[in-house]
Enzyme design. Structure first.
Site, PDB file in Angstrom:
ATOM      1  N   ARG A  30       0.832  -1.201   0.000  1.00 16.13           N
ATOM      2  CA  ARG A  30       0.000   0.000   0.000  1.00 16.13           C
ATOM      3  C   ARG A  30       0.869   1.253   0.000  1.00 16.13           C
ATOM      4  NH1 ARG A  30      -5.127  -1.423   0.070  1.00 16.13           N
ATOM      5  NH2 ARG A  30      -5.709  -3.285   1.242  1.00 16.13           N
ATOM      6  N   ASP A  31       0.462   2.233  -0.820  1.00 16.62           N
ATOM      7  CA  ASP A  31       1.156   3.517  -0.841  1.00 16.62           C
ATOM      8  C   ASP A  31       0.985   4.185   0.523  1.00 16.62           C
ATOM      9  OD1 ASP A  31       2.101   5.598  -3.358  1.00 16.62           O
ATOM     10  OD2 ASP A  31       1.649   6.480  -1.392  1.00 16.62           O
ATOM     11  N   ASN A  88       5.228   6.745 -13.529  1.00 16.56           N
ATOM     12  CA  ASN A  88       5.833   8.049 -13.747  1.00 16.56           C
ATOM     13  C   ASN A  88       7.311   7.876 -14.087  1.00 16.56           C
ATOM     14  OD1 ASN A  88       3.438   9.452 -13.038  1.00 16.56           O
ATOM     15  ND2 ASN A  88       3.904   9.159 -10.872  1.00 16.56           N
ATOM     16  N   GLU A  96       9.214  10.284  -8.058  1.00 14.51           N
ATOM     17  CA  GLU A  96       9.877  10.639  -6.798  1.00 14.51           C
ATOM     18  C   GLU A  96      10.809   9.532  -6.324  1.00 14.51           C
ATOM     19  OE1 GLU A  96       6.678  11.373  -4.105  1.00 14.51           O
ATOM     20  OE2 GLU A  96       6.083  13.239  -5.095  1.00 14.51           O
ATOM     21  N   HIS A 101       7.771   1.628 -10.499  1.00 10.75           N
ATOM     22  CA  HIS A 101       6.607   1.130  -9.784  1.00 10.75           C
ATOM     23  C   HIS A 101       5.357   1.497 -10.561  1.00 10.75           C
ATOM     24  CE1 HIS A 101       7.957   5.024  -8.266  1.00 10.75           C
ATOM     25  NE2 HIS A 101       6.679   5.369  -8.188  1.00 10.75           N
ATOM     26  N   HIS A 103       1.486   2.399 -10.057  1.00 10.04           N
ATOM     27  CA  HIS A 103       0.452   2.786  -9.102  1.00 10.04           C
ATOM     28  C   HIS A 103      -0.860   2.151  -9.558  1.00 10.04           C
ATOM     29  CE1 HIS A 103       2.595   6.411  -7.325  1.00 10.04           C
ATOM     30  NE2 HIS A 103       3.265   6.288  -8.462  1.00 10.04           N
TER      31      HIS A 103
HETATM   32  P1  AMP Z   1       6.249   8.396  -7.799  1.00 10.51           P
HETATM   33  O1  AMP Z   1       5.955   9.864  -7.685  1.00 10.51           O
HETATM   34  O2  AMP Z   1       5.575   7.771  -8.982  1.00 10.51           O
HETATM   35  O3  AMP Z   1       7.735   8.109  -7.747  1.00 10.51           O
HETATM   36  O4  AMP Z   1       5.563   7.734  -6.550  1.00 10.51           O
HETATM   37  C1  AMP Z   1       6.235   7.357  -5.385  1.00 10.51           C
HETATM   38  C2  AMP Z   1       5.198   6.875  -4.405  1.00 10.51           C
HETATM   39  O5  AMP Z   1       5.847   6.168  -3.380  1.00 10.51           O
HETATM   40  C3  AMP Z   1       4.388   8.003  -3.758  1.00 10.51           C
HETATM   41  O6  AMP Z   1       3.004   7.812  -4.056  1.00 10.51           O
HETATM   42  C4  AMP Z   1       4.700   7.833  -2.272  1.00 10.51           C
HETATM   43  O7  AMP Z   1       3.587   8.113  -1.446  1.00 10.51           O
HETATM   44  C5  AMP Z   1       5.119   6.375  -2.203  1.00 10.51           C
HETATM   45  N1  AMP Z   1       5.991   6.026  -1.099  1.00 10.51           N
HETATM   46  C6  AMP Z   1       7.143   6.643  -0.732  1.00 10.51           C
HETATM   47  N2  AMP Z   1       7.699   6.035   0.332  1.00 10.51           N
HETATM   48  C7  AMP Z   1       6.888   4.994   0.642  1.00 10.51           C
HETATM   49  C8  AMP Z   1       6.914   3.971   1.650  1.00 10.51           C
HETATM   50  N3  AMP Z   1       7.897   3.894   2.553  1.00 10.51           N
HETATM   51  N4  AMP Z   1       5.913   3.070   1.663  1.00 10.51           N
HETATM   52  C9  AMP Z   1       4.908   3.130   0.762  1.00 10.51           C
HETATM   53  N5  AMP Z   1       4.826   4.065  -0.216  1.00 10.51           N
HETATM   54  C10 AMP Z   1       5.802   4.988  -0.276  1.00 10.51           C
END
Ligand code: AMP
Length: 116
Positions: A30-31, A88, A96, A101, A103
């Protein structure tokens, strides 16, 4: 060698995460900052920093990400109404975490695909 991210630690279960699925190729959890009622991340166990780094040898893991997305969407009860799969890439894509990954988001109407 690419720099590991927090996702490698989640995959190895070195830090806590709400893991919903794991096999030899992918892990889904889970995010931590959900943007929809269902917001799950599906990641290859092997570190691939961005979609620009995808190679033919990664196809098995990338294909598995879709079959796991399908399974988890059904388990979440969002398969019939529908959902969105997002990947992304780099700065303009809003990436980020530099470990690719998918989503899986859904649970309500998500609206337009992109802000105008
Ligand atoms: P992106 O912007 O596509 O790189 O998405 C990165 C996602 O990783 C974001 O939706 C964050 O909320 C999620 N995220 C970052 N750290 C964690 C974590 N420790 N556990 C779960 N999700 C995370």
């Amino acid at each position: 060698m690419s720099a590991e991210t927090i996702f490698s630690k989640i995959i190895r279960r070195e830090i806590p995460a709400n893991i919903l699925y794991q096999d030899e190729l992918v892990t889904a959890f889970r995010d931590i900052n959900p943007r929809a009622p269902t917001h799950i991340l599906i990641v290859p166990n092997q570190l691939i920093p961005t979609v620009n780094d995808v190679e033919p040898e990664h196809e098995a893991a990338l294909g598995r990400m879709f079959t796991v997305a399908r399974k988890l969407a059904k388990e979440a009860g969002i398969d019939e109404k529908g959902y969105r799969l997002i990947m992304n890439c780099n700065e303009h894509g809003g990436q980020e975490v530099y470990h690719i990954h998918m989503h899986l988001v859904g649970g309500h109407a998500l609206g337009a695909m992109l802000a105008r």
